[in-house]
Design a protein around this motif. Structure first.
Motif, short mmCIF file in Angstrom:
data_model
loop_
_atom_site.label_atom_id
_atom_site.label_comp_id
_atom_site.label_asym_id
_atom_site.label_seq_id
_atom_site.Cartn_x
_atom_site.Cartn_y
_atom_site.Cartn_z
N THR A 450 0.85 -1.20 0.00
CA THR A 450 0.00 0.00 0.00
C THR A 450 0.88 1.24 0.00
O THR A 450 0.64 2.21 -0.72
CB THR A 450 -0.90 0.00 1.26
N ARG A 451 1.93 1.20 0.79
CA ARG A 451 2.81 2.36 0.87
C ARG A 451 3.51 2.61 -0.48
O ARG A 451 3.63 3.75 -0.94
CB ARG A 451 3.87 2.14 1.94
N GLN A 471 -3.12 7.23 6.89
CA GLN A 471 -3.86 6.09 7.45
C GLN A 471 -2.91 4.94 7.83
O GLN A 471 -3.18 4.21 8.78
CB GLN A 471 -4.92 5.60 6.47
N ILE A 472 -1.82 4.78 7.10
CA ILE A 472 -0.91 3.68 7.45
C ILE A 472 0.23 4.16 8.36
O ILE A 472 1.25 3.49 8.50
CB ILE A 472 -0.38 2.92 6.22
N ALA A 486 9.61 3.91 -1.75
CA ALA A 486 8.87 2.85 -2.41
C ALA A 486 9.74 1.59 -2.50
O ALA A 486 9.52 0.72 -3.33
CB ALA A 486 8.46 3.31 -3.80
N THR A 487 10.73 1.50 -1.64
CA THR A 487 11.62 0.34 -1.67
C THR A 487 11.04 -0.77 -0.78
O THR A 487 10.60 -0.49 0.33
CB THR A 487 13.02 0.74 -1.16
N TYR A 491 9.08 -0.08 4.76
CA TYR A 491 7.95 0.29 5.63
C TYR A 491 8.29 -0.11 7.06
O TYR A 491 8.84 -1.18 7.33
CB TYR A 491 6.67 -0.41 5.16
N GLN A 492 7.94 0.80 7.97
CA GLN A 492 8.36 0.64 9.35
C GLN A 492 7.29 -0.07 10.14
O GLN A 492 6.16 0.45 10.27
CB GLN A 492 8.47 2.05 9.91
N SER A 493 7.59 -1.24 10.70
CA SER A 493 6.59 -1.86 11.56
C SER A 493 6.53 -1.08 12.87
O SER A 493 7.46 -0.35 13.21
CB SER A 493 6.92 -3.34 11.79
N GLY A 494 5.41 -1.23 13.55
CA GLY A 494 5.23 -0.49 14.81
C GLY A 494 4.46 0.81 14.64
O GLY A 494 4.07 1.43 15.63
N LEU A 495 4.25 1.24 13.39
CA LEU A 495 3.47 2.47 13.19
C LEU A 495 2.02 2.24 13.61
O LEU A 495 1.47 1.15 13.41
CB LEU A 495 3.52 2.91 11.73
#
Ligand code: ME8
Length: 509
Positions: A450-451, A471-472, A486-487, A491-495
């Motif tokens: 999604t990101r 939202q994410i 966009a790599t 994306y960072q978990s924990g958000l």
């Protein structure tokens, strides 16, 4: 020279309000500007208004106004519309701006010094609604090749620009730089016409006064096209801010529609050669939006107004539709059913659904916090490959100004992510505690897909993408850096996720 990415739209005649055709070029330029900024380049994006000439005099008279009153009423409406459509232009040039007028006179003066301007009489045909000279044809009066109206006969003292002198240099330019004019089919048309011969062109008018005075002969005003083309110089700092100008010029791309290609690809480079200024790097002539096969135009009275569409569907749905529906370069009929189809299917069922279901599942299974990935699975490969291929395909398509292909490539990831949900069946995994690490990977992969989609889509649909990224878990204002954001794996978990309203709620016909 020209280290910034410099993109332009035509400067529009402000004889009446802007319609979807006008918005089309402006949105396309905006996408290029935003994409290049996201890629870390310095960008200069210029648009503006073309305010002189007989066409404007007549439009003002029809409304019981002076030309000054007409342009001063309409220019703010263009400025407001561009703001509404989220257009990120860096400057808005008006041809009635004294600074522009001085640039026109300076350039005209250079051509006089060069011996490229001479006095004569123009005897021939002219289409005032299109502000173009019309050659004599089989019929008298000849119909204008663009709007088909009968041309008017002119006979007046004019000054001419010795354009014929630049024919060989123009041919050499077309030869050296195969992508000087795109698409290729249009390049070939222009090239063939130049090969057939190049005439001098009348560049002043002496029967009305609404224009920039010609230096050296105040009885004349500069022809509206000669005046208008120079906006690409005056709006970028020539000659009042030569340091900025040197950073910007030559323009990377002039975006226009096919009807004004001759002015841009032949008259404009000849003028620049005469003034010893480099020609632009490229010109891209797109096609026409039509309504029942007739060109949408202010004077034909078949306009569709952007705000009528955005009031119901939002700004980004219009931005998306215009660039997705028709390959850039071709013509396209603007129909309600095509618009609704793109809105409900591409935006609602595909993109909107992906965002909503991803966040809903993350809330349900992970309390609204983005999980860290756990266990990989066989279904992951197709998704990862699609995401990883996106960088090259978006970059390649946008380099060629193929907006619809870039969007199609992004949609491959949107659809792959939706398919991934069906294949992985998170609702089944959630029933088995032992599958929690696999479930975490699935949700993480959906969030990062999604990101990535939002990052690549952000030049096209900036408002929607900011909302998706918010939202994410990202904070507003979100600024996207490409390709970094966009790599895969970035994306960072924990958000903390923020479930919002559906982005594109279905609209029934
Ligand atoms: O030509 N489909 O101004 P203009 C697609 N002032 N694009 C369209 C369109 C349509 N139906 N209708 C308009 C002029 N456009 C001059 C330009 S530049 C130095 C001077 C877009 O108000 C398209 O970009 O007639 C076209 O080239 C431009 O509006 C013409 O705008």
């Amino acid at each position: 020279m020209g280290s910034a990415f410099y993109v332009t739209t035509p400067i529009y005649y402000v004889n009446s309000e802007a319609h979807v055709g006008t918005a089309y070029t402006t949105i396309a330029a905006d996408v290029l500007a935003r994409y290049n900024r996201a890629c870390g380049r310095r960008v200069f994006f210029l648009t503006g208004s073309d305010e002189h000439g007989m066409k404007m005099v007549r439009a003002a008279k029809d409304k019981g106004l002076t030309p000054e009153q007409l342009v001063d009423t309409l220019v703010p409406k263009y400025v407001e519309l561009w703001k509404h459509l989220n257009i990120s232009n860096d400057n808005f040039i008006r041809t009635t701006d004294p600074l522009h007028a001085r640039t026109v006179q300076a350039l005209f003066g250079k051509l006089i010094e060069k011996g490229d301007i001479y006095k004569g009489t123009y005897r021939g045909w002219y289409c005032t609604p299109c502000e173009r000279y019309v050659p004599q044809g089989a019929a008298t009066p000849p119909p204008c090749p663009v709007c088909n109206r009968p041309a008017e006969h002119l006979e007046e003292e004019n000054y001419f620009f010795r354009m014929s002198k630049y024919r060989d240099r123009l041919l050499a330019l077309f030869e050296e730089r195969k992508d000087f004019v795109r698409p290729e089919s249009r390049r070939n048309e222009v090239l063939n016409r130049v090969r057939e011969g190049l005439e001098d062109v009348s560049v002043t008018r002496s029967t009305f006064e609404w224009g920039v005075r010609m230096p050296g002969d105040e009885k004349h005003v500069v022809w509206v096209w000669f005046d208008a083309l120079i906006n690409y110089l005056s709006g970028a700092g020539y000659p009042h801010d030569m340091a900025k100008f040197a950073e910007r010029w030559p323009a990377d791309v002039h975006l226009i529609a096919k009807d004004i290609l001759w002015f841009h690809s032949v008259i404009w480079p000849s003028m620049l050669m005469a003034a010893d200024i480099e020609p632009p790097r490229s010109i891209f002539a797109h096609g026409w939006w039509t309504m029942n096969a007739a060109k949408i135009s202010k004077s034909a009275g078949n306009c569709i107004y952007p705000m009528d569409i955005t009031a119901q569907f939002g700004v980004d749905a219009l931005r998306f539709f215009l660039l997705r529906e028709v390959p850039f370069g071709g013509d396209g009929d603007f129909t309600h059913s095509a618009f609704l189809g793109r809105f409900n299917n591409d935006l609602g069922n595909d993109l909107g659904n992906l965002v909503l279901r991803t966040i809903t599942m993350a809330e349900k299974y992970f309390g609204g916090i983005a999980p860290a990935p756990g266990v990989s699975g066989t279904q992951d490969d197709a998704l990862v490959n699609t995401a990883k291929n996106l960088e090259d395909s978006v970059a390649g398509h946008l380099k060629n100004l193929q907006f619809s292909h870039a969007l199609e490539a992004i949609w491959q990831l949107v659809r792959a992510a939706n398919r991934y949900v069906e294949e992985c069946k998170p609702w089944v995994l959630a029933k088995n505690e032992a599958e929690k690490p696999r479930l975490a990977t699935v949700i993480y992969n959906l969030l990062q897909s999604t990101r990535i989609c939002a990052a690549y889509l952000s030049p096209f649909m900036p408002g929607t993408c900011e909302e998706i990224l918010w939202q994410i878990g990202y904070e507003k204002p979100v600024s996207v850096r490409l390709p970094l954001d966009a790599t895969w794996g970035q994306y960072q978990s924990g958000l903390r996720l923020r479930k919002g309203r559906p982005l594109f709620p279905r609209v029934e016909a």
